[in-house]
Scaffold this motif. Structure first.
Motif, PDB file in Angstrom:
ATOM      1  N   HIS A   1       0.857  -1.201   0.000  1.00  0.00           N
ATOM      2  CA  HIS A   1       0.000   0.000   0.000  1.00  0.00           C
ATOM      3  C   HIS A   1       0.889   1.245   0.000  1.00  0.00           C
ATOM      4  N   ASN A   2       0.455   2.259  -0.698  1.00  0.00           N
ATOM      5  CA  ASN A   2       1.231   3.495  -0.733  1.00  0.00           C
ATOM      6  C   ASN A   2       0.644   4.522   0.218  1.00  0.00           C
ATOM      7  N   GLU A   3       1.426   4.905   1.165  1.00  0.00           N
ATOM      8  CA  GLU A   3       1.103   5.970   2.134  1.00  0.00           C
ATOM      9  C   GLU A   3      -0.013   5.578   3.102  1.00  0.00           C
ATOM     10  N   GLN A   4      -1.106   5.060   2.597  1.00  0.00           N
ATOM     11  CA  GLN A   4      -2.204   4.656   3.467  1.00  0.00           C
ATOM     12  C   GLN A   4      -2.753   3.329   2.985  1.00  0.00           C
ATOM     13  N   TYR A   5      -3.400   2.614   3.899  1.00  0.00           N
ATOM     14  CA  TYR A   5      -4.009   1.322   3.543  1.00  0.00           C
ATOM     15  C   TYR A   5      -5.074   1.545   2.473  1.00  0.00           C
ATOM     16  N   ASN A   6      -4.967   0.832   1.388  1.00  0.00           N
ATOM     17  CA  ASN A   6      -5.960   0.929   0.321  1.00  0.00           C
ATOM     18  C   ASN A   6      -7.132   0.011   0.664  1.00  0.00           C
ATOM     19  N   GLN A   7      -8.257   0.634   1.044  1.00  0.00           N
ATOM     20  CA  GLN A   7      -9.390  -0.167   1.518  1.00  0.00           C
ATOM     21  C   GLN A   7     -10.371  -0.552   0.411  1.00  0.00           C
ATOM     22  N   THR A   8      -9.955  -0.393  -0.845  1.00  0.00           N
ATOM     23  CA  THR A   8     -10.810  -0.866  -1.947  1.00  0.00           C
ATOM     24  C   THR A   8     -11.076  -2.368  -1.763  1.00  0.00           C
ATOM     25  N   ASP A   9     -12.312  -2.758  -1.985  1.00  0.00           N
ATOM     26  CA  ASP A   9     -12.683  -4.174  -1.792  1.00  0.00           C
ATOM     27  C   ASP A   9     -11.759  -5.092  -2.620  1.00  0.00           C
ATOM     28  N   PRO A  10     -11.031  -5.993  -1.957  1.00  0.00           N
ATOM     29  CA  PRO A  10     -10.079  -6.848  -2.683  1.00  0.00           C
ATOM     30  C   PRO A  10     -10.696  -8.113  -3.289  1.00  0.00           C
ATOM     31  N   THR A  11     -12.037  -8.257  -3.229  1.00  0.00           N
ATOM     32  CA  THR A  11     -12.654  -9.539  -3.604  1.00  0.00           C
ATOM     33  C   THR A  11     -12.277  -9.992  -5.019  1.00  0.00           C
ATOM     34  N   ASP A  12     -12.327  -9.059  -5.984  1.00  0.00           N
ATOM     35  CA  ASP A  12     -12.011  -9.467  -7.367  1.00  0.00           C
ATOM     36  C   ASP A  12     -10.570  -9.948  -7.481  1.00  0.00           C
ATOM     37  N   LYS A  13      -9.674  -9.257  -6.783  1.00  0.00           N
ATOM     38  CA  LYS A  13      -8.245  -9.644  -6.831  1.00  0.00           C
ATOM     39  C   LYS A  13      -8.062 -11.017  -6.172  1.00  0.00           C
ATOM     40  N   ILE A  14      -8.814 -11.246  -5.109  1.00  0.00           N
ATOM     41  CA  ILE A  14      -8.734 -12.550  -4.435  1.00  0.00           C
ATOM     42  C   ILE A  14      -9.200 -13.650  -5.389  1.00  0.00           C
ATOM     43  N   LYS A  15     -10.277 -13.355  -6.126  1.00  0.00           N
ATOM     44  CA  LYS A  15     -10.790 -14.369  -7.076  1.00  0.00           C
ATOM     45  C   LYS A  15      -9.783 -14.614  -8.194  1.00  0.00           C
ATOM     46  N   SER A  16      -9.104 -13.553  -8.625  1.00  0.00           N
ATOM     47  CA  SER A  16      -8.127 -13.781  -9.699  1.00  0.00           C
ATOM     48  C   SER A  16      -6.943 -14.580  -9.159  1.00  0.00           C
ATOM     49  N   HIS A  17      -6.615 -14.375  -7.878  1.00  0.00           N
ATOM     50  CA  HIS A  17      -5.560 -15.193  -7.275  1.00  0.00           C
ATOM     51  C   HIS A  17      -5.995 -16.653  -7.177  1.00  0.00           C
ATOM     52  N   ASP A  18      -7.262 -16.871  -6.830  1.00  0.00           N
ATOM     53  CA  ASP A  18      -7.801 -18.242  -6.813  1.00  0.00           C
ATOM     54  C   ASP A  18      -7.588 -18.911  -8.160  1.00  0.00           C
ATOM     55  N   ASP A  19      -7.908 -18.169  -9.240  1.00  0.00           N
ATOM     56  CA  ASP A  19      -7.778 -18.744 -10.595  1.00  0.00           C
ATOM     57  C   ASP A  19      -6.315 -19.061 -10.906  1.00  0.00           C
ATOM     58  N   GLU A  20      -5.435 -18.108 -10.537  1.00  0.00           N
ATOM     59  CA  GLU A  20      -4.015 -18.305 -10.842  1.00  0.00           C
ATOM     60  C   GLU A  20      -3.466 -19.525 -10.086  1.00  0.00           C
ATOM     61  N   LEU A  21      -3.858 -19.647  -8.813  1.00  0.00           N
ATOM     62  CA  LEU A  21      -3.367 -20.772  -8.010  1.00  0.00           C
ATOM     63  C   LEU A  21      -3.967 -22.095  -8.520  1.00  0.00           C
ATOM     64  N   ALA A  22      -5.218 -22.018  -8.973  1.00  0.00           N
ATOM     65  CA  ALA A  22      -5.855 -23.222  -9.536  1.00  0.00           C
ATOM     66  C   ALA A  22      -5.055 -23.709 -10.744  1.00  0.00           C
ATOM     67  N   GLN A  23      -4.635 -22.778 -11.616  1.00  0.00           N
ATOM     68  CA  GLN A  23      -3.822 -23.138 -12.781  1.00  0.00           C
ATOM     69  C   GLN A  23      -2.510 -23.783 -12.345  1.00  0.00           C
ATOM     70  N   HIS A  24      -1.913 -23.190 -11.295  1.00  0.00           N
ATOM     71  CA  HIS A  24      -0.650 -23.709 -10.747  1.00  0.00           C
ATOM     72  C   HIS A  24      -0.820 -25.167 -10.313  1.00  0.00           C
ATOM     73  N   TYR A  25      -1.888 -25.442  -9.555  1.00  0.00           N
ATOM     74  CA  TYR A  25      -2.102 -26.807  -9.068  1.00  0.00           C
ATOM     75  C   TYR A  25      -2.479 -27.758 -10.198  1.00  0.00           C
ATOM     76  N   LEU A  26      -3.259 -27.236 -11.159  1.00  0.00           N
ATOM     77  CA  LEU A  26      -3.655 -28.044 -12.306  1.00  0.00           C
ATOM     78  C   LEU A  26      -2.420 -28.531 -13.059  1.00  0.00           C
ATOM     79  N   ALA A  27      -1.459 -27.627 -13.250  1.00  0.00           N
ATOM     80  CA  ALA A  27      -0.219 -27.978 -13.959  1.00  0.00           C
ATOM     81  C   ALA A  27       0.548 -29.057 -13.199  1.00  0.00           C
ATOM     82  N   LEU A  28       0.341 -29.129 -11.877  1.00  0.00           N
ATOM     83  CA  LEU A  28       1.032 -30.139 -11.069  1.00  0.00           C
ATOM     84  C   LEU A  28       0.193 -31.415 -10.934  1.00  0.00           C
ATOM     85  N   GLY A  29      -0.973 -31.405 -11.578  1.00  0.00           N
ATOM     86  CA  GLY A  29      -1.862 -32.571 -11.530  1.00  0.00           C
ATOM     87  C   GLY A  29      -2.479 -32.784 -10.161  1.00  0.00           C
TER      88      GLY A  29
END
Ligand SMILES: Cc1cc2nc3c(=O)[nH]c(=O)nc-3n(C[C@H](O)[C@H](O)[C@H](O)COP(=O)(O)O)c2cc1C
Length: 251
Positions: free
Chosen positions: A184-212
């Motif tokens: 965060h720059n200067e102050q905590y960014n309190q924008t709802d992180p839900t979409d970013k969390i979901k995109s992280h879910d997708d990225e991690l899912a791809q990671h695990y998928l590649a590992l079978g």
């Protein structure tokens, strides 16, 4: 200069759980521990100890206490990073004062132990060693304390398996949360992180998928939510109090 050998080591970090039979030469281990001992420490209190465990029988017992984590048995060296107020209690006795023993000294010692451990891990990785931290030392902190002969006012914050990685088992790096929700720059960014969390879910899912690997439908958030909705070692308040940490002491 925009980068350094240290930044390269940090950027390449992956947790290693598969070790060869090769020992770690004494000199390599002592160099890593010496460098780790230079870690910053709260008010110069140095409120930590590291226990070096190589005895296969002790590692086996620790592995069981950590929920049968095999890597504790197979690694050549296991390090227990302890929050340590024992020595500081002696210091206070030396000067005829009573040691403060409260949440703050618990945090000071826990942070000191954590910083030394992180520094040791980076040093070890810079030497080509692999490591896995073992928070499961807190599954049964009383039994671990007895096994390692800890005096009062000491507990194992976490452990670390060290050894030479089996090259073909080195996993790909695990994705991290998007940086704009953790930096965060200067102050905590309190924008709802839900979409970013979901995109992280997708990225991690791809990671695990590649590992079978078998997937939770929400690869990151689902697993974390399940674990945080559990009880998370509720007995540890009593156990750590019994080990000499007055976490709940009121002023
Ligand atoms: C304090 C702490 C405790 C951990 N405890 C365990 C553990 O008991 N067993 C294990 O296999 N990994 C453990 N880990 C490793 C994490 O699972 C790992 O760092 C995380 O999944 C991210 O993967 P990476 O380090 O490969 O990026 C621990 C990590 C930390 C920082």
């Amino acid at each position: 200069m925009e980068t350094s050998s240290t930044l390269n080591v940090q950027s390449q970090h992956v947790t290693i759980r598969s070790f060869t039979n090769e020992d770690i030469p004494e000199k390599v281990l002592s160099n890593i521990l010496e460098a780790g001992r230079r870690a910053p420490t709260s008010s110069n209190m140095q409120a930590y100890s590291v226990i070096v465990v190589k005895d296969p029988a002790v590692k086996k017992e620790l592995a069981v206490l950590a929920g049968n984590q095999k890597q504790i048995e197979t690694c050549p060296v296991f390090l227990a990073f302890c929050a340590d107020l024992h020595r500081l209690n002696k210091v206070c006795e030396l000067h005829d004062v009573e040691m403060t023993n409260n949440l703050e000294t618990f945090l000071v010692s826990t942070i000191d132990a954590s910083l030394v451990g992180m520094s040791v891990q980076t040093g070890a990785e810079s030497m080509g060693l692999g490591a896995v931290m073992i928070g499961a030392m807190r599954n049964h902190p009383g039994d671990v304390a007895r096994l390692l002969g800890l005096p009062p006012h000491v507990y194992v914050t976490y452990g670390m398996c060290l050894g030479w990685p089996v090259k073909q088992n080195i996993p790909p790096q695990k994705p991290r949360l998007p940086k704009d929700i953790v930096i965060h720059n200067e102050q905590y960014n309190q924008t709802d992180p839900t979409d970013k969390i979901k995109s992280h879910d997708d990225e991690l899912a791809q990671h695990y998928l590649a590992l079978g690997k078998n997937l939770h439908s929400a690869a990151w958030s689902g697993v974390i939510a399940r674990s945080l909705s559990g009880t998370m070692r509720p007995e540890n308040l009593n156990i750590l109090t019994g080990l000499g940490f007055n976490i709940c002491q009121k002023p």
